[in-house]
Scaffold this active site. Structure first.
Site, PDB file in Angstrom:
ATOM      1  N   GLU A  20      65.417  24.659 -45.444  1.00  0.00           N
ATOM      2  CA  GLU A  20      65.770  26.052 -45.106  1.00  0.00           C
ATOM      3  C   GLU A  20      64.990  27.034 -45.975  1.00  0.00           C
ATOM      4  O   GLU A  20      64.469  28.040 -45.493  1.00  0.00           O
ATOM      5  CB  GLU A  20      67.264  26.263 -45.281  1.00  0.00           C
ATOM      6  CG  GLU A  20      67.734  27.682 -45.035  1.00  0.00           C
ATOM      7  CD  GLU A  20      68.687  28.194 -46.100  1.00  0.00           C
ATOM      8  OE1 GLU A  20      68.402  29.256 -46.693  1.00  0.00           O
ATOM      9  OE2 GLU A  20      69.709  27.528 -46.344  1.00  0.00           O
TER      10      GLU A  20
ATOM     11  N   GLU B 119      60.504  24.807 -54.111  1.00  0.00           N
ATOM     12  CA  GLU B 119      61.838  25.041 -53.550  1.00  0.00           C
ATOM     13  C   GLU B 119      62.793  23.878 -53.784  1.00  0.00           C
ATOM     14  O   GLU B 119      64.007  24.083 -53.856  1.00  0.00           O
ATOM     15  CB  GLU B 119      61.728  25.317 -52.044  1.00  0.00           C
ATOM     16  CG  GLU B 119      60.886  26.526 -51.695  1.00  0.00           C
ATOM     17  CD  GLU B 119      61.462  27.821 -52.234  1.00  0.00           C
ATOM     18  OE1 GLU B 119      62.700  27.899 -52.426  1.00  0.00           O
ATOM     19  OE2 GLU B 119      60.680  28.757 -52.467  1.00  0.00           O
TER      20      GLU B 119
END
Length: 379
Positions: free
Chosen positions: A104, A179
């Site tokens: 995401e 991330e």
């Protein structure tokens, strides 16, 4: 029932189930007693399955299926200028590594048509959006955006569609390292540490005892389904995720056949369908739709105990957590789900709620609450 205790400087958690009872009923269809379209119409690759006027929202509602890929699309067409677009994928975890959450974050770090570091941040600063975000749930990942301006709305739709279908994650491993997780050494005298946006976010999340309570609640309520895994990522497990498994997760779940589109507002539905089909969905063939399994009922109630960590020297008196949990019916049964929410509010969650007062007066608990969480099955 859970009993959540503390133990100094431990990384394990104590939660006790005095009982988890699963009542599983047949799943009801979302569209009940609906008049079907006798002569289906195809518009820009989307076949109209059903059209219905819904007076509660004063709108014509359309349900489409994309002919080539099987993608589902639902449109609430009304006069509201605050146009909304969302694409959602079934993302079913099979570990606690947090693949869904990391992806995401990662897909919003540049794409084929927007090869910049963070189109998401640029869109927030430069667009006229009224809402923009992305969310990871236990069984799905959603990318919604809204705008009052037509051109801005289609631009944002373009950014999000390109992000989910054409991300740069396949060309730049650094996105995953940033991330997700990576090793970091600040100087030669310091120990090597784990770092990463999602890793740090979830470490912060698991600083709360109730986060551990939730973790073990789902693991024990749903041991046979994807709900038993931590979709956001459990910090000790995140560093076990490899770049290859990360990419495989995206290849598996981020396909139009595994998606559901939602449109709302006064935008031209023909232009919306044309844009989505011509620029993205028409490039794909039929794939697989992944649906999460239902948890089978247990033969008997469970009792589970775990520990959660506290800082050295922290107060541990009256820091035990207990929870009684049930799986009951399906989230698509709106009557049952709403009834459970009402009962939770009136019996437990007001200051004068009778069960709340009885438990407090009996000295069983101080902070008492009740909730109904509606995923595929109500918890």
């Amino acid at each position: 029932m859970y009993k959540l205790k503390h133990r100094k400087m431990k990384t394990n958690l104590k939660i006790r189930f005095n009982g988890i009872l699963a009542f599983l009923l047949l799943l009801n269809p979302i569209f009940l007693a609906a008049s079907k379209t006798e002569n289906p119409t195809t518009i820009h690759g989307f076949k109209l399955i059903e059209k219905r006027f819904v007076k509660e929202v004063n709108a014509d509602c359309y349900f489409f299926e994309h002919v080539k890929t099987g993608a589902k699309l639902f449109k609430i067409a009304n006069d509201d200028p605050n146009k909304t677009f969302s694409v959602t994928f079934h993302t079913i975890p099979n570990s606690d590594c947090g693949e869904a959450h990391i992806i995401e974050h990662s897909v919003l770090n540049g794409s084929k048509n927007f090869p910049v570091k963070s189109p998401f941040d640029i869109a927030i600063k430069g667009s006229l959006n009224t809402f923009i975000n992305a969310m990871t749930y236990r069984d799905r990942t959603s990318y919604p955006v809204s705008s009052l301006n037509d051109k801005d709305y289609f631009n944002l739709m373009h950014i999000y569609l390109d992000a989910v279908f054409n991300p740069l994650i396949y060309n730049d491993e650094r996105i995953f390292l940033q991330e997700g997780w990576h090793y970091e050494l600040t100087d030669k005298e310091s120990p090597v540490q784990y770092r990463g946006v999602v890793y740090g976010e979830m470490k912060g999340s698991f600083s709360s005892p109730t986060r551990y309570l939730t973790l073990h609640m789902y693991k024990n309520l749903f041991p046979e389904t994807g709900y038993g895994f931590e979709s956001g990522g459990y910090p000790p497990a995140i560093p076990t995720l490899t770049y290859e498994k990360f990419l495989d997760f995206h290849k598996t779940f981020y396909h139009p056949s595994n998606s559901y589109f939602f449109l709302y507002g006064n935008a031209d539905i023909y232009k919306e369908l044309e844009f989505i089909n011509d620029n993205y969905l028409s490039n794909y063939d039929k794939g697989k739709r992944y649906l999460i399994e239902s948890q089978k009922p247990f033969a008997e109630m469970k009792t589970v105990s775990e520990f959660y960590p506290v800082m050295e020297g922290a107060e541990i008196k009256d820091q035990t957590y207990l929870a009684l949990n049930y799986v009951y019916d399906y989230g698509t049964n709106l009557v049952t789900t709403d009834a459970l929410n009402l009962l939770s509010y009136f019996l437990f969650n007001r200051e004068a709620s009778p069960i709340r007062l009885a438990l407090q007066e009996a000295g069983i608990g101080k902070d008492i609450s009740c909730s109904c969480i509606a995923y595929k099955q109500n918890v």
